[in-house]
Scaffold this active site. Structure first.
Site, PDB file in Angstrom:
ATOM      1  N   LYS A   1      12.759 -15.747  -9.312  1.00 25.30           N
ATOM      2  CA  LYS A   1      12.566 -14.686 -10.313  1.00 25.30           C
ATOM      3  C   LYS A   1      11.603 -15.157 -11.393  1.00 25.30           C
ATOM      4  CE  LYS A   1      13.600 -11.899  -8.722  1.00 25.30           C
ATOM      5  NZ  LYS A   1      14.227 -11.572  -7.488  1.00 25.30           N
TER       6      LYS A   1
ATOM      7  N   GLU B   1       7.934 -15.454 -10.024  1.00 27.70           N
ATOM      8  CA  GLU B   1       7.189 -14.251  -9.649  1.00 27.70           C
ATOM      9  C   GLU B   1       6.833 -13.360 -10.831  1.00 27.70           C
ATOM     10  OE1 GLU B   1       9.157 -11.667  -6.816  1.00 27.70           O
ATOM     11  OE2 GLU B   1      11.105 -12.086  -7.696  1.00 27.70           O
TER      12      GLU B   1
ATOM     13  N   LYS C   1       5.833  -4.531  -3.680  1.00 26.36           N
ATOM     14  CA  LYS C   1       7.170  -4.315  -3.121  1.00 26.36           C
ATOM     15  C   LYS C   1       7.011  -3.963  -1.649  1.00 26.36           C
ATOM     16  CE  LYS C   1      11.543  -3.326  -4.611  1.00 26.36           C
ATOM     17  NZ  LYS C   1      12.246  -4.468  -5.221  1.00 26.36           N
TER      18      LYS C   1
ATOM     19  N   ASN D   1      -2.158   2.302   5.575  1.00 24.11           N
ATOM     20  CA  ASN D   1      -1.288   1.195   5.180  1.00 24.11           C
ATOM     21  C   ASN D   1      -1.027   0.385   6.445  1.00 24.11           C
ATOM     22  OD1 ASN D   1       0.769  -0.446   4.290  1.00 24.11           O
ATOM     23  ND2 ASN D   1       2.266   1.189   4.000  1.00 24.11           N
ATOM     24  N   GLY D   2      -1.341  -0.900   6.435  1.00 27.34           N
ATOM     25  CA  GLY D   2      -1.137  -1.720   7.635  1.00 27.34           C
ATOM     26  C   GLY D   2      -2.364  -2.567   7.899  1.00 27.34           C
TER      27      GLY D   2
ATOM     28  N   CYS E   1       0.852  -1.182   0.000  1.00 25.62           N
ATOM     29  CA  CYS E   1       0.000   0.000   0.000  1.00 25.62           C
ATOM     30  C   CYS E   1       0.892   1.238   0.000  1.00 25.62           C
ATOM     31  CB  CYS E   1      -0.951   0.089   1.189  1.00 25.62           C
ATOM     32  SG  CYS E   1      -2.141  -1.242   1.263  1.00 25.62           S
TER      33      CYS E   1
ATOM     34  N   ARG F   1       4.035  -0.412  -4.769  1.00 23.36           N
ATOM     35  CA  ARG F   1       3.721  -0.872  -3.418  1.00 23.36           C
ATOM     36  C   ARG F   1       2.378  -1.593  -3.347  1.00 23.36           C
ATOM     37  NH1 ARG F   1       6.970   1.575   0.509  1.00 23.36           N
ATOM     38  NH2 ARG F   1       5.492   0.802   2.024  1.00 23.36           N
TER      39      ARG F   1
ATOM     40  N   GLU G   1      17.240 -18.350  -6.298  1.00 26.92           N
ATOM     41  CA  GLU G   1      16.858 -17.005  -6.747  1.00 26.92           C
ATOM     42  C   GLU G   1      16.366 -17.035  -8.203  1.00 26.92           C
ATOM     43  OE1 GLU G   1      16.180 -14.338  -5.411  1.00 26.92           O
ATOM     44  OE2 GLU G   1      16.447 -12.741  -6.875  1.00 26.92           O
TER      45      GLU G   1
ATOM     46  N   TRP H   1      -2.868  -2.622  -1.746  1.00 27.23           N
ATOM     47  CA  TRP H   1      -2.610  -4.052  -1.860  1.00 27.23           C
ATOM     48  C   TRP H   1      -3.555  -4.688  -0.847  1.00 27.23           C
ATOM     49  CZ3 TRP H   1      -0.978  -8.183   1.171  1.00 27.23           C
ATOM     50  CH2 TRP H   1      -0.546  -9.317   0.473  1.00 27.23           C
TER      51      TRP H   1
ATOM     52  N   HIS I   1      17.334 -37.160  -5.373  1.00 29.24           N
ATOM     53  CA  HIS I   1      16.518 -37.548  -4.221  1.00 29.24           C
ATOM     54  C   HIS I   1      15.068 -37.125  -4.369  1.00 29.24           C
ATOM     55  CE1 HIS I   1      20.165 -38.814  -2.189  1.00 29.24           C
ATOM     56  NE2 HIS I   1      20.712 -37.694  -2.650  1.00 29.24           N
TER      57      HIS I   1
HETATM   58  C1  F6R Z   1      11.567 -10.964  -4.764  1.00 33.74           C
HETATM   59  C2  F6R Z   1      11.554  -9.939  -3.750  1.00 33.74           C
HETATM   60  C3  F6R Z   1      11.127 -10.311  -2.384  1.00 33.74           C
HETATM   61  C4  F6R Z   1      11.914  -9.498  -1.340  1.00 33.74           C
HETATM   62  C5  F6R Z   1      11.372  -9.775   0.060  1.00 33.74           C
HETATM   63  C6  F6R Z   1      12.162  -9.041   1.109  1.00 33.74           C
HETATM   64  O1  F6R Z   1      12.011 -10.467  -5.979  1.00 33.74           O
HETATM   65  O2  F6R Z   1      11.855  -8.801  -4.017  1.00 33.74           O
HETATM   66  O3  F6R Z   1      11.248 -11.671  -2.160  1.00 33.74           O
HETATM   67  O4  F6R Z   1      13.252  -9.843  -1.417  1.00 33.74           O
HETATM   68  O5  F6R Z   1      10.039  -9.382   0.121  1.00 33.74           O
HETATM   69  O6  F6R Z   1      12.142  -7.664   0.893  1.00 33.74           O
HETATM   70  P1  F6R Z   1      13.176  -6.723   1.578  1.00 33.74           P
HETATM   71  O7  F6R Z   1      14.528  -7.013   1.028  1.00 33.74           O
HETATM   72  O8  F6R Z   1      12.720  -5.337   1.250  1.00 33.74           O
HETATM   73  O9  F6R Z   1      13.124  -7.009   3.048  1.00 33.74           O
END
Ligand code: F6R
Length: 616
Positions: free
Chosen positions: A493, A496, A611, A100-101, A2, A27, A489, A74, A512
């Site tokens: 990637k 997502e 994010k 937000n929260g 948010c 966000r 990772e 969000w 395994h």
């Molecule tokens: C994936 C991604 C998330 C963040 C996770 C932690 O691409 O960006 O998995 O890495 O939400 O976020 P931060 O680093 O901001 O604590």
């Protein structure tokens, strides 16, 4: 999670709010809305979907006021509907609020307010909050007008369990905003005859670089002329005004198609910035000004815990490998979300480290607080300056990677690995690493930006591979040692941003279980760099080939494979272990990016994600 923007000043608020919302859209992008106060009344516009939908809708409204609030959502409580979009207005029409929260005790509040005759139009927790403000405002009728609005918000917040970053408008107090935070970020921007409130700096950077990072439990009362900060207990707070070091250009896409693409290509610069001024004069070790630990403190530390979420957790796994390998200090890595409830018995002489790009991830913050509560020395690797985690840890290392806007983390990840690698060197040089090995390590780190540039030159080749493989529904990513986290990772990637199922595994674990997935429809991305276990990895590739699996092999220059073993090869420069995970991460970022583009996905705003995860 948010995004909030508030404005009070002389300009038409709506244009400024919409510009801020566009910059904050990463966000949350389920819905967006704004409320502007004019002539003691609100004009509220809300729309499901992206900020552009809201922009189109606002064309039908006057929105004349110079004070307003806005929000990009969000969804947590309540579905994605216009009614659930923020701002929410109290049922007496006097207050509008963005939030937000999560208000955990909202159902009790709602029950009480329903009993008092308040009406609810949405399924959100936020509506309880705005109506409770209205309730207290009504009760505070004898209070002087100048403080009635502020005190009603303060009283309300004393009843709240949960987290919030809020900005509130009141029809009876035009040109005034009251905002507060607990567990959700909120920043006050100090402009020229105007003030802005926002969840993060990117929303206000076009208007000011002077900001106050509000702390949990603080309330700010803002008019076009002035602002005051107090606590929930009415104590005055002297504001600390910081200057943001990055500019509007840093937060814009420029000529790139997506922020993710821009950020992948910015990695050489992010790495350079992360290293700048951080090597000793004799070039044999790293220096960190903000760790607040002396060499003597470090000699006492016999274990390091790392906690984080998502991509940052993968960076922790790389940190574990590098620190144990070079500094010979045992490291334990945990998901922050698990750690906070697991009651882990932390050993006495432990250093507790967290990694977080945003510095606001709620689980990582909770883990940090739990370790602090138990009396441990804490440190953080963060990208966002002034973030809660950066402020609450005892010491820290800023990444200096610049703003990361793409929801999928890229440059922040490689920059976290860089800092972890420098930290491994720093600790190693206080223990058993020799001067000459230290010098070699520093030289290797300094080469990282150029090595990444070389990998980036292969973008067209990787794009072609992406086109050939984009139609598959399952992928495996396999790697060993420091590249096992890079395999995780790579899988994350791909999942997502392209919504393709992918799994990361240590290459030798394949036998395994995951090998059952192998068929011509499930390609495997293999990390097979030169080194002591190269032949073992080659054997694993052979096992895949024997089962008609397709292989995309990421290897270092000069490696040779038996004929027919690799369907695709991506070659990365041969390099020191200190930087290998950084260099190896880039091809999988590019591969995922180009596959997502090929599939027409919304790369910067993948479905269901946002994010900075500031709710549990
Ligand atoms: C994936 C991604 C998330 C963040 C996770 C932690 O691409 O960006 O998995 O890495 O939400 O976020 P931060 O680093 O901001 O604590």
């Amino acid at each position: 999670m948010c995004g909030i923007v508030g404005y009070v000043g002389k300009q038409k608020a709506s244009a400024i709010l919409l510009e801020g919302l566009k910059r904050l859209e990463y966000r949350g992008y389920d819905s967006a809305g704004l409320a502007v106060e004019h002539d003691h009344a609100f004009e509220v516009v809300k729309k499901v979907g992206r900020v552009n939908n809201l922009v189109a809708e606002t064309a039908h409204h006057r929105l004349a006021g110079t004070t307003g609030i806005s929000h990009t959502r969000w969804a947590t409580h309540g579905g994605v509907t216009d009614a659930n979009a923020h701002p929410h207005v109290s049922s007496d029409g006097k207050f509008a609020l963005v939030h937000n929260g999560v208000i955990e005790n909202y159902s009790g509040m709602k029950k009480f307010l329903l009993g008092q005759g308040y009406k609810f139009l949405s399924e959100t927790d936020t509506e309880a909050l705005v109506n409770l403000i209205a309730y207290h405002y009504k009760k505070e009728v004898d209070r002087p007008d100048s403080s009635r609005f502020l005190e009603s918000v303060r009283k309300t917040l004393r009843h709240v369990e949960g987290t919030y970053g809020i900005v509130v408008l009141c029809t009876e107090h035009p040109n005034e905003l009251v905002a507060a935070r607990k567990g959700s970020p909120l920043i006050l921007g100090i402009g020229d005859g105007e003030f802005l409130l926002a969840s993060d700096v990117s929303a206000i950077i076009s208007r000011t670089q002077n900001v106050v990072y509000l702390k949990d439990g603080e309330i700010v009362d803002v008019t076009p002329k002035n602002f005051t900060i107090t606590t929930l207990d009415q104590a005055d707070v002297a504001p600390v005004i910081d200057r943001v070091t990055w500019t509007l250009e840093d937060a814009e896409m420029g000529t790139f198609a997506h922020f993710m693409e821009k950020e992948i290509f910015e990695q050489p610069l992010a790495l350079e910035n992360g290293m700048r001024g951080r090597f000793s004069e004799d070039q044999s070790t790293a220096n960190f000004g903000g760790l607040n630990l002396t060499p003597a403190d470090f000699r006492l530390i016999d274990r390091i815990y790392f906690c984080a979420c998502g991509t940052a957790w993968h960076a922790c796994l790389v940190a574990e490998h590098l620190i144990e390998r070079f500094a010979r200090v045992p490291v334990e890595v945990d998901y922050a979300s698990e750690f906070r409830y697991r009651n882990v018995p932390l050993r006495p002489n432990s250093l507790f480290f967290v990694i977080s790009q945003s510095g606001e991830t709620i689980d990582t913050l909770a883990a940090l607080r739990e370790a602090k509560r138990k009396g441990h020395v804490t440190a953080a690797i963060c990208n966002v300056v002034g973030s809660t985690i950066a402020r609450e840890s005892d010491g820290g290392i800023y990444q200096h990677a610049g703003p990361e806007i793409g929801v999928a983390s890229t440059k922040a990840f490689t920059s976290q690995i860089l800092i972890a690698s420098m930290f491994a060197l720093y600790v190693a040089r206080m223990r058993d690493m020799s001067f000459s090995d230290g010098v070699q390590y520093v030289q290797a780190l300094k080469q990282a930006p150029d090595l990444v540039r070389k990998v980036l030159e292969q973008a067209p080749h990787i794009k072609e591979i992406a086109k050939r493989y984009a139609h598959h529904h399952d992928f495996l990513f396999l790697g060993r040692l420091s590249l096992f986290p890079i395999a995780l990772e790579g899988a994350l990637k791909l999942k997502e941003i392209s919504y393709i199922h992918a799994e990361g595994y240590p290459a030798a674990e394949m036998k395994h279980g995951p090998i059952a997935l192998i068929s011509e429809n499930c390609p495997t991305v293999f990390f097979a760099p030169k080194g002591e276990i190269f032949q073992k990895v080659v054997s694993s590739i052979q096992e895949i080939k024997a089962r008609r699996g397709k292989t995309i092999v990421i290897t270092t220059e000069g490696s040779e494979f038996p004929a027919g073993l690799t369907d695709e090869i991506i070659t990365i420069p041969d390099c020191h272990e200190a930087v290998l995970p950084i260099v190896a991460a880039v091809p999988v970022q590019l591969l995922s990016y180009y596959i997502a583009v090929e599939l027409g996905r919304d790369v910067d705003k993948p479905r269901n994600l946002a994010k900075s995860v500031t709710v549990e």
